[in-house]
Design an enzyme around this catalytic site. Structure first.
Site, PDB file in Angstrom:
ATOM      1  N   ASP A  26      46.588  36.810  32.955  1.00 16.06           N
ATOM      2  CA  ASP A  26      47.741  35.984  33.353  1.00 16.06           C
ATOM      3  C   ASP A  26      49.006  36.479  32.645  1.00 16.06           C
ATOM      4  O   ASP A  26      50.075  36.611  33.251  1.00 16.06           O
ATOM      5  CB  ASP A  26      47.475  34.487  33.096  1.00 16.06           C
ATOM      6  CG  ASP A  26      46.919  34.185  31.711  1.00 16.06           C
ATOM      7  OD1 ASP A  26      46.537  35.133  30.975  1.00 16.06           O
ATOM      8  OD2 ASP A  26      46.856  32.994  31.343  1.00 16.06           O
ATOM      9  N   TYR A  39      33.581  41.873  43.031  1.00 12.84           N
ATOM     10  CA  TYR A  39      33.529  42.375  44.408  1.00 12.84           C
ATOM     11  C   TYR A  39      32.097  42.691  44.852  1.00 12.84           C
ATOM     12  O   TYR A  39      31.790  42.652  46.031  1.00 12.84           O
ATOM     13  CB  TYR A  39      34.359  43.662  44.532  1.00 12.84           C
ATOM     14  CG  TYR A  39      35.806  43.458  44.895  1.00 12.84           C
ATOM     15  CD1 TYR A  39      36.610  42.575  44.191  1.00 12.84           C
ATOM     16  CD2 TYR A  39      36.366  44.171  45.957  1.00 12.84           C
ATOM     17  CE1 TYR A  39      37.947  42.415  44.524  1.00 12.84           C
ATOM     18  CE2 TYR A  39      37.697  44.009  46.295  1.00 12.84           C
ATOM     19  CZ  TYR A  39      38.485  43.134  45.575  1.00 12.84           C
ATOM     20  OH  TYR A  39      39.800  42.979  45.902  1.00 12.84           O
ATOM     21  N   ASP A  42      49.154  45.245  43.264  1.00 11.83           N
ATOM     22  CA  ASP A  42      50.144  44.786  44.250  1.00 11.83           C
ATOM     23  C   ASP A  42      51.454  44.400  43.560  1.00 11.83           C
ATOM     24  O   ASP A  42      52.544  44.668  44.068  1.00 11.83           O
ATOM     25  CB  ASP A  42      49.622  43.586  45.058  1.00 11.83           C
ATOM     26  CG  ASP A  42      48.906  44.012  46.341  1.00 11.83           C
ATOM     27  OD1 ASP A  42      48.338  45.124  46.343  1.00 11.83           O
ATOM     28  OD2 ASP A  42      48.907  43.243  47.320  1.00 11.83           O
ATOM     29  N   ASP A  47      43.045  44.752  41.590  1.00  9.13           N
ATOM     30  CA  ASP A  47      43.538  44.552  42.956  1.00  9.13           C
ATOM     31  C   ASP A  47      44.855  43.778  42.903  1.00  9.13           C
ATOM     32  O   ASP A  47      45.846  44.154  43.531  1.00  9.13           O
ATOM     33  CB  ASP A  47      42.485  43.774  43.756  1.00  9.13           C
ATOM     34  CG  ASP A  47      42.937  43.478  45.170  1.00  9.13           C
ATOM     35  OD1 ASP A  47      43.494  44.383  45.814  1.00  9.13           O
ATOM     36  OD2 ASP A  47      42.744  42.333  45.629  1.00  9.13           O
ATOM     37  N   LYS A  51      40.097  38.621  30.679  1.00  9.38           N
ATOM     38  CA  LYS A  51      40.256  37.175  30.518  1.00  9.38           C
ATOM     39  C   LYS A  51      39.202  36.758  29.505  1.00  9.38           C
ATOM     40  O   LYS A  51      38.343  35.898  29.763  1.00  9.38           O
ATOM     41  CB  LYS A  51      40.080  36.478  31.890  1.00  9.38           C
ATOM     42  CG  LYS A  51      40.456  35.008  31.913  1.00  9.38           C
ATOM     43  CD  LYS A  51      41.949  34.744  31.817  1.00  9.38           C
ATOM     44  CE  LYS A  51      42.210  33.257  31.684  1.00  9.38           C
ATOM     45  NZ  LYS A  51      43.641  32.937  31.483  1.00  9.38           N
TER      46      LYS A  51
HETATM   47  C1  IPM Z   1      42.973  47.237  48.079  1.00  8.77           C
HETATM   48  C2  IPM Z   1      42.723  46.274  49.186  1.00  8.77           C
HETATM   49  C3  IPM Z   1      41.221  46.092  49.377  1.00  8.77           C
HETATM   50  C4  IPM Z   1      40.659  45.552  48.083  1.00  8.77           C
HETATM   51  C5  IPM Z   1      40.809  45.204  50.573  1.00  8.77           C
HETATM   52  C6  IPM Z   1      41.419  45.682  51.868  1.00  8.77           C
HETATM   53  C7  IPM Z   1      39.317  45.098  50.695  1.00  8.77           C
HETATM   54  O1  IPM Z   1      43.365  45.074  48.936  1.00  8.77           O
HETATM   55  O2  IPM Z   1      42.482  48.385  48.165  1.00  8.77           O
HETATM   56  O3  IPM Z   1      43.671  46.889  47.128  1.00  8.77           O
HETATM   57  O4  IPM Z   1      40.658  44.340  47.854  1.00  8.77           O
HETATM   58  O5  IPM Z   1      40.191  46.342  47.277  1.00  8.77           O
HETATM   59 MG    MG Z   2      44.653  45.133  47.247  1.00 10.73          MG
END
Ligand code: IPM
Ligand code: MG
Length: 367
Positions: free
Chosen positions: A230, A148, A258, A254, A198
């Site tokens: 993975d 990032y 999710d 990240d 990885k």
């Molecule tokens: C998160 C979000 C952010 C990230 C985006 C909005 C920049 O997806 O906090 O997980 O990628 O960190």
């Molecule tokens: Mg995110």
């Protein structure tokens, strides 16, 4: 009767951001105001514009005045940033830069993303109930390094064609400090830490693995395992309860968070804390600004309210208030109230109905 400790005044900065950020932050503010009325908590609340809202008002996603406010605040609550309106802008000028700028300027390197299944939501998970019942995973994501932030980066022309470049980079210091956070968190839980990398392909994560192994020697009571990313993605949906604490780099974290969010029924349920070395932090839901449902009362405010609980727990060391908020959320869900993301039919509670109901549950708990 539950009691809330009195405390010195706390200065909290609210950054609603864009999209549903405003609606969910309004619920957080209601909750904070309620706590101030009903308990001895002394909070000073201010608000700032970040993301698209700040681009529209000030021409930049993170105005220096807001960054200043953030530096002086005791804790920051952030809604969400971004939306289609600003998608055509250069990456360097997009709403997301506000978030990344806050994280890096305030050195909020430790991102804690707990994926806990609220029992009343068992049916909302996309996995079978026995796979997720009592699910309680903590994902620890390194937040100020990795791909990032690595330099060089950008798109340039080479040999007459466009070339895109990002750099995946970690130094030992960055790996060590997140490793210590993860081992300490594991010590307070079930003492199992899984580091995700990885290392079969990327040298930077080979170093990550090496450093994790070195730091492990200081924590003999914690069992450290390693997993390729993975495989970790697969294991999270195959047998999620095998995990206790997961530690990983910025981008893998990240993505995996999710996945973990969905295990709990909805991404609208996952809070997060981003902390610096001293425990000062920014607290935000894991979900984004959801422009498709913004302004319709469909947003689930619970990830935001649970982020408020994390603020009390991690920045103010006030476990009592944190527990009360978390319990109020569980009680509200147990009563059957569901926002649109969690509802199994056409009827659902609006964002503010859900917020009000959490406050009503809290009022009962306070006696
Ligand atoms: C998160 C979000 C952010 C990230 C985006 C909005 C920049 O997806 O906090 O997980 O990628 O960190
Ligand atoms: Mg995110």
């Amino acid at each position: 009767m539950a009691k809330v400790n009195s405390s010195s005044p706390r200065n909290i900065l609210l950054l609603p951001g864009d999209g549903i950020g405003h609606e969910i932050m309004a619920e957080a503010e209601k909750l904070l105001n309620f706590l101030m009325q009903k308990t001895a908590l002394d909070l000073t609340i201010s608000t700032g514009a970040v993301g698209g809202a700040a681009i529209d008002q000030f021409g930049e996603p993170l105005p220096s005045s807001v960054l200043m406010q953030a530096k002086h605040a005791d804790a920051i609550l952030l809604g969400a940033v971004g939306g289609p309106k600003w998608e055509a802008l250069d990456i360097a000028k997009r709403p997301e830069k506000a978030l990344l700028g806050l994280r890096s300027s305030l050195e909020l390197f430790a991102n804690l993303r707990p994926a806990i299944l609220a029992e009343p939501l068992m049916a909302a998970s996309s996995l079978k109930p026995d796979l997720v019942s009592n699910l309680d995973i903590l994902i620890i994501r390194e937040l100020t390094g990795g791909i990032y932030f690595g330099q060089p980066r950008g798109v340039s022309i080479e040999n007459g064609e466009r070339v895109g470049l990002n750099t995946y980079r970690y130094n030992e210091t960055e790996i060590k400090r997140i490793a210590h956070v993860a081992f300490k968190a594991a010590q307070k839980r079930n003492k199992r830490l899984c580091s995700v990398d990885k290392a079969n392909v990327l040298e930077v994560t080979e170093l990550w693995r090496e450093v994790l192994n070195e730091v492990a020697e200081e924590y003999p009571d914690v069992e450290l395992t390693h997993m390729y990313v993975d495989n970790a993605a697969m294991q999270l949906v195959r047998q999620p309860k095998q995990f206790d604490v997961v530690v990983t780099g910025n981008m893998f974290g990240d993505i995996l968070s999710d996945i973990a969010a969905m295990l709990t029924g909805s991404i609208g349920m996952l809070p997060s804390a981003s902390l610096d070395v001293n425990g000062k932090g920014m607290f935000e839901p894991v979900h984004g600004s959801a422009p498709d449902i913004a302004g319709q009362g469909k947003a689930n405010p619970l990830a935001m309210l649970l982020s408020v609980a994390m603020m009390f727990r991690y920045s103010f060391n006030d476990h009592n208030t944190a527990n009360l908020i978390e319990q109020a959320v569980t009680n509200t869900l147990a009563q059957g109230l569901r926002t649109a993301d969690l509802s199994e039919n056409d009827t659902y509670a609006t964002t503010s109905e859900m917020g009000d109901s959490v406050i009503a549950s809290l009022e009962k708990l306070l006696g």
